[in-house]
Design a protein around this motif. Structure first.
Motif, mmCIF file in Angstrom:
data_model
loop_
_atom_site.group_PDB
_atom_site.id
_atom_site.type_symbol
_atom_site.label_atom_id
_atom_site.label_comp_id
_atom_site.label_asym_id
_atom_site.label_seq_id
_atom_site.Cartn_x
_atom_site.Cartn_y
_atom_site.Cartn_z
ATOM 1 N N ARG A 1 -8.043 -0.478 6.375
ATOM 2 C CA ARG A 1 -7.046 0.513 6.768
ATOM 3 C C ARG A 1 -6.898 0.491 8.290
ATOM 4 N NH1 ARG A 1 -5.824 6.169 4.884
ATOM 5 N NH2 ARG A 1 -5.163 7.351 6.725
ATOM 6 N N TRP B 1 -3.171 4.360 1.719
ATOM 7 C CA TRP B 1 -3.780 3.040 1.772
ATOM 8 C C TRP B 1 -4.416 2.629 0.439
ATOM 9 C CZ3 TRP B 1 -1.994 0.012 5.231
ATOM 10 C CH2 TRP B 1 -2.570 -1.247 5.465
ATOM 11 N N HIS C 1 -4.231 0.163 -2.543
ATOM 12 C CA HIS C 1 -3.713 -1.195 -2.727
ATOM 13 C C HIS C 1 -2.984 -1.253 -4.065
ATOM 14 C CE1 HIS C 1 -4.660 -5.802 -2.825
ATOM 15 N NE2 HIS C 1 -3.527 -5.557 -2.196
ATOM 16 N N LEU D 1 -3.267 4.260 11.518
ATOM 17 C CA LEU D 1 -2.269 4.369 10.452
ATOM 18 C C LEU D 1 -1.437 5.638 10.589
ATOM 19 C CD1 LEU D 1 -1.005 3.297 7.849
ATOM 20 C CD2 LEU D 1 -2.812 4.479 6.573
ATOM 21 N N TYR E 1 0.850 -1.193 0.000
ATOM 22 C CA TYR E 1 0.000 0.000 0.000
ATOM 23 C C TYR E 1 0.885 1.242 0.000
ATOM 24 C CZ TYR E 1 -3.518 -3.336 1.697
ATOM 25 O OH TYR E 1 -4.346 -4.413 1.828
#
Length: 338
Positions: free
Chosen positions: A276, A257, A259, A280, A253
């Motif tokens: 997520r 975030w 992908h 984070l 990622y």
């Protein structure tokens, strides 16, 4: 010093010069199936199981006689399909190979999984350290008896020396001692010729088993941090989920975030992105603080629930023979490194 270093690099590059390709190919079989060697691409355990056969022992002994540059050139070719340029490295892997051969002296202390704890405590505080249960000089029955019902046994001098114990009654001192002795006998330097590992004194230690609120082992967040640039580092996040289970995946990622269509090493991507992490931002903040002194480092973290724990610092991931899908990522990440 400059003359000596230049001579060393010239000798290393000679191993992969076009005129020497035939010679390289003739000894390529000396490195047997190296991409399956434990510890290079992130397997959960290191070299457990039956004792190696006599033939395997002879092959392993023969490989130790190869000069580092030649061994790494063969290893790189086996894993990526290309012989590396060790004088003018371009790709990410080639630049990591240079680190194997000429490591920064700081790598020794910061790669040692016990010594690095002091550095981490100074940088981000000891609340981010996984609680250490024991780091005995000798693993004895008394040490085993004093361990809690659940813990993780590790060794400090290499990759993938990890044994998760969820219930101590289901294992034994003899079993763990045999495994620990196997780890301690392993000269990890010979796995991928990462020279900074030669100076690490092998130790076995025991940490608290991290579990989230569901009782699951949290995913590994391997933060590939490219620093040394205005505006902060560029970070890619490799998430290893279910590392000790049967559905292990590795997903990459960006910091938002997204992908990414990237596969690293032996890990296969998930069909859909994972959730997520709610913390984070805290994970990224810690990664930024831990990478600020380096142009590249992989910062491994765990983020169960609302907590963030440090795993390790890795300066030579995959020993510089890490396959990427697509292969172009090797070149793109190479541009991000000095």
């Amino acid at each position: 010093m400059t003359i000596i270093k230049t001579a060393e690099l010239a000798a290393e590059d000679a191993a992969v010069a076009p005129e020497n390709m035939t010679s390289l190919q003739s000894v390529d079989s000396a490195v047997a199936a190296p991409c399956e060697m434990p510890g290079l691409h992130g397997g959960a355990h290191f070299a457990q199981g039956q004792a190696p056969s006599t033939v395997r022992k002879i092959k392993e002994a023969a490989k130790t006689l190869l000069p580092d540059a030649l061994f790494l050139s063969l290893l790189h070719h086996k894993c990526t399909g290309r012989y590396p340029n060790l004088i003018r490295p371009v790709t990410f892997n080639e630049k990591i190979l240079q680190r194997n051969l000429h490591p920064d002296p700081r790598y020794i202390e910061l790669t040692d999984k016990l010594l690095v704890r002091d550095y981490i405590a100074r940088k981000i505080g000891d609340k981010h350290l996984i609680p250490l249960i024991a780091a005995p000089d000798v693993f004895t029955p008394e040490v085993f008896d004093a361990l809690p019902d659940a813990f993780v046994m590790k060794a400090n001098h290499g990759s993938s020396f990890v044994e998760v114990v969820r219930n101590k009654s289901e294992t034994s001192f003899d079993k763990l001692k045999k495994l620990a002795d196997q780890w301690l006998r392993t000269e990890f330097y010979y796995v991928g010729r990462e020279r900074h590992y030669r100076s690490i004194e092998p130790r076995v230690f025991f940490e608290k088993l991290l579990l989230d609120q569901r009782g699951q082992i949290p995913a590994d967040l391997k933060m590939h941090c490219f620093g040394g640039r205005p505006g902060g580092p560029i970070i890619y996040i490799l998430v290893i989920s279910d590392r000790f289970g049967t559905a292990t995946h590795g997903d990459v990622y960006d910091v938002d975030w997204n992908h990414l269509d990237i596969a690293i090493g032996d890990y296969k991507r998930s069909a859909a992105p994972g959730p997520r992490p709610p913390n984070l931002d805290a994970v990224l903040d810690i990664a930024v603080r831990l990478c600020e002194d380096f142009d590249y480092v992989r910062v491994d973290l765990y983020a169960p629930d609302d907590r963030v724990y440090f795993g390790e610092l890795t300066f030579t991931p995959g020993a510089g023979v890490l396959p990427f899908t697509p292969d172009s990522i090797d070149y793109e990440w190479g541009k991000l490194m000095a």
